[in-house]
Design an enzyme around this catalytic site. Structure first.
Site, mmCIF file in Angstrom:
data_model
loop_
_atom_site.group_PDB
_atom_site.id
_atom_site.type_symbol
_atom_site.label_atom_id
_atom_site.label_comp_id
_atom_site.label_asym_id
_atom_site.label_seq_id
_atom_site.Cartn_x
_atom_site.Cartn_y
_atom_site.Cartn_z
ATOM 1 N N CYS A 31 0.837 -1.185 0.000
ATOM 2 C CA CYS A 31 0.000 0.000 0.000
ATOM 3 C C CYS A 31 0.882 1.248 0.000
ATOM 4 C CB CYS A 31 -0.905 -0.006 1.217
ATOM 5 S SG CYS A 31 0.026 -0.293 2.693
ATOM 6 N N TYR A 170 -6.074 -13.400 -3.295
ATOM 7 C CA TYR A 170 -5.385 -13.005 -2.060
ATOM 8 C C TYR A 170 -5.895 -13.815 -0.885
ATOM 9 C CZ TYR A 170 -3.788 -9.591 1.521
ATOM 10 O OH TYR A 170 -3.208 -8.956 2.583
ATOM 11 N N ASP A 266 4.667 -9.878 9.075
ATOM 12 C CA ASP A 266 5.190 -9.892 7.709
ATOM 13 C C ASP A 266 6.173 -8.729 7.507
ATOM 14 O OD1 ASP A 266 5.510 -10.485 5.029
ATOM 15 O OD2 ASP A 266 3.693 -9.438 4.406
#
Ligand code: ADP
Ligand code: SF4
Length: 684
Positions: A31, A170, A266
């Site tokens: 993002c 996803y 992550d």
């Protein structure tokens, strides 16, 4: 310069279903706070990375339907055909440089609260929705599931029409319906979509098949999946269902993009994990599929990348943050310019953009997010507008970046640093627990400066107003940094706190300079970023009894935005630091600190032999003030401008200091624009 043959393997093409990536550098979805609202800025920002050599450039999450609306986050959107042109801007830009464009189609199910669309959120079963929203998702029935599959198909068709080469299904980050159906804790259904793993994986399989059928003739279909949620038996694990689900569908998608969940695991900061830290979880994937595998790990070292490929861990080097810090990372490796690489420091300032729905910024790369609106290119800066010299006082992040930019532009630059070491605050802060990678802020800039014959560096040179006047440079930049306050003034206390004028009070500057107070130590954190927590960690590791008192709800509360909040609480609590939230410092007494509850004002005491105040900083602006106070003298000495930048103007983040240095380097001699200093996007 030619590239080192050792790195040839990184530049081999990789076939991904019907398309081919020209090398192994893969910018995974990330993002950037621009998305559907700032599509031109988005397109140019991604384009610069394609120019920099990334063979695949992906969007961020792309909402496929109003019932999966991630507001307030600003991601991509493909609700209907009217969303296509904005995304086509990006694919065209990426294609101009021979790269592939990927799109991460997402329906966030119960992970979003639909604050904009006001639709009822959907989930595999009834459950709370959003983050803390007092909103619930309803259990999808079979008709809902059919509808969802149709939405995904329609979005895939639109993605193809927009020019994408890779279309994602996803199932990552505890964020998408395909993942939510997999998770035992979220999916308590009794029908063919619940129960056994095969049933829970049915939706993922169906959506992959749907997408392949819909666009698979010309587009690759990628799956992004979290193979381990780091929740032990409460979640998907790489030894259990994460492995099993990939084994079940090993050859189904054209590419596996694998990582750990959720986002704060992550995108682990360097404080909490090393480069390549996901390998233990993701390494199995390549052993059970012949399809290309991409994974992330804050990879900035070409040797580590090569090792990932050669050892059969990954086929493609996935990167979000390293591509943000250096959009030209692949090109630099390709051209044998390793010492030009601007390595990510793993601070997650980039993530805060998404968290605030603001355009992304980066500590290392001040041009990130400014490519379109200011026309800043990460590797190109216009030449000087006059044969002039510039004297810069202070070689912290602001001074170093300013010197680098002005040096690139061709100015005669003189950089004077009071201390022996260059780097300012990052030298000291990088010695704190977990922050060693932050020294890259200095190292990259120093590496560049050392190559410039028009930049002179003076160490052990504390400038006085007299020095500056005698020097007689046309332009003077004051980048002398800031100093932590010792009077307790911060957000909760507007007045000096009584009792702090004693040698028992220490600031972060004192501790970083080597002061070692005896316990019990109270750290009073009214700054709320990393410093209070990191000092608590350090002093505790040195065997002191440490309590961290703060007016906020947790230690280092702002790190919620850098994805570090939970990691910090865990580390401090496990180390034995006492966290005292919601308390304001009222006074320091003989042997204790007096605190007040921020809600009730109720007083309490805590034993305190030493107090560390982490509240706010003041600019070191004596030199600046002395110079501008005598404007006439300056003119007489041939000085045209004196400018304070970075912490010397207003203390802030390292990212802000680097940005300030860069901004001033570009602004010197350039036409002042007046009005708003950047282009804006208006609804069409
Ligand atoms: P910023 O984050 O704004 O770059 P820093 O505090 O990291 O600020 O760096 C400021 C640097 O300026 C420090 O290395 C400090 O030693 C140096 N400095 C402070 N005062 C002077 C001065 N009068 N002359 C030269 N250098 C100075
Ligand atoms: Fe890396 Fe920090 Fe830049 Fe993010 S902001 S890309 S973590 S240097």
């Amino acid at each position: 310069m030619a590239r080192d043959a050792r790195y040839d393997i990184l530049f081999e093409p990789v076939r991904i279903g019907p398309v081919t990536a020209r090398n192994r550098f893969y910018q995974v979805p990330h993002c950037d706070g621009m998305g559907y609202r700032r599509p031109q800025a988005e397109a140019v920002s991604r384009e610069v990375k394609a120019e920099g050599g990334w063979a695949v450039i992906c969007t961020q999450e792309c909402e496929i339907h109003p019932s999966g609306d991630v507001t307030p986050a600003i991601e991509a959107r493909l609700w209907d055909d009217r969303d296509i042109p904005a995304l086509a801007l990006m694919t065209e830009a990426v294609h101009r440089h021979g790269s592939l464009a990927g799109i991460e189609l997402v329906h966030n199910g119960p992970s979003c609260a639909n604050r904009y669309s006001r639709e009822v959120p959907l989930g595999p079963s009834h459950q709370p929705a959003g983050r803390w929203d007092p909103v619930q998702a309803r259990a999808m029935d079979l008709a809902d599931i059919r509808a969802y599959r149709q939405w995904h198909r329609a979005a895939a068709r639109r993605a193809k029409a927009a020019g994408f080469d890779i279309v994602y299904v996803y199932a990552g980050h505890d964020l998408s319906l395909a993942m939510h159906f997999l998770q035992r804790r979220r999916n308590t259904r009794g029908d063919e979509y619940g129960g056994s793993l095969e049933n829970r994986a049915r939706l993922l399989r169906e959506v992959i098949e749907d997408t392949k059928e819909e666009v698979g003739d010309t587009c690759a279909v990628a799956v992004r999946i979290a193979v381990d949620e780091l929740l032990g038996s409460d979640g998907i694990t790489s030894e259990g269902e994460g492995r099993d689900v990939i084994a079940m569908m090993a050859e189904l998608p054209d590419l596996w993009d694998v990582n750990v969940s959720d986002w704060d695991n992550d995108s682990l900061t360097s404080r909490f994990g090393p480069e390549g830290g996901q390998e233990p979880f993701t390494a199995f994937v390549k052993t059970i599929t012949t399809k290309p595998v991409v994974g992330v790990g804050r990879f900035t070292s070409p040797d580590t990348m090569v090792s990932q490929i050669k050892r059969g861990i990954l086929d493609m080097i996935g990167a979000a943050r390293p591509s943000i810090a250096d959009p030209f990372l692949p090109r630099k490796i390709e051209e044998g310019r390793l010492d030009d690489i601007r390595e990510c420091i793993g601070c997650n300032i980039c993530v805060t953009g998404d968290r605030f729905s603001a355009p992304i910024r980066c500590t290392q790369n001040p041009t990130m997010g400014e490519e379109w609106r200011k026309g800043w290119h990460p590797e190109i800066i216009p030449g000087k507008t006059a044969d002039e010299s510039v004297l810069i006082a202070g070689a912290g992040p602001a001074g170093l970046e300013c010197a680098r930019g002005l040096g690139e532009r061709g100015y005669q630059v003189h950089l004077a640093e009071a201390g022996t070491e260059l780097g300012g605050r990052v030298v000291l802060e990088s010695r704190l627990p977990g922050l060693s990678a932050w020294i890259r802020v200095r190292d990259y800039r120093l590496q560049q400066l050392n190559k410039m014959t028009n930049v002179q560096i003076y160490r052990d040179s504390r400038l006085t107003p007299e020095h500056v006047r005698e020097f007689g440079a046309a332009h003077v930049v004051i980048a002398t940094g800031g100093t932590w306050r010792r009077d307790g003034v911060g957000r909760a206390n507007w007045q000096a706190v009584p009792g702090l004028e004693t040698p028992k009070v220490f600031t972060p500057d004192d501790i970083m300079a080597g002061a070692r107070p005896e316990g019990p130590i109270v750290i009073y954190d009214d700054d709320h970023y990393y410093m209070g927590g990191v000092l608590a960690e350090k002093l505790r590791a040195e065997g002191r009894e440490v309590a961290l008192a703060t007016p906020a709800h947790s230690a280092s509360a702002w790190t919620d935005y850098t994805l570090e909040l939970a990691h910090i609480q865990k580390r401090l609590l496990e180390a034995g630091v006492t966290i005292i939230p919601n308390r304001r410092l009222v006074a320091l007494r003989e042997d204790h600190a007096e605190l007040a509850c921020v809600y009730t004002g109720a007083r309490s005491q805590i034993a305190c032999a030493a107090l560390v105040t982490v509240t706010a900083r003041l600019p070191n602006d004596d030199l600046y003030r002395a110079l501008i106070a005598k404007g006439e003298d300056l003119k007489g000495a041939g000085i045209e401008s004196v400018t304070a930048i970075g912490d010397a103007l207003a203390p802030s983040t390292i990212a802000a200091a680097v940005y300030a240095g860069h901004r001033h380097a570009r602004a010197l001699g350039a036409e002042a624009t007046g009005g708003v200093a950047f282009k804006r996007e208006f609804p069409g």
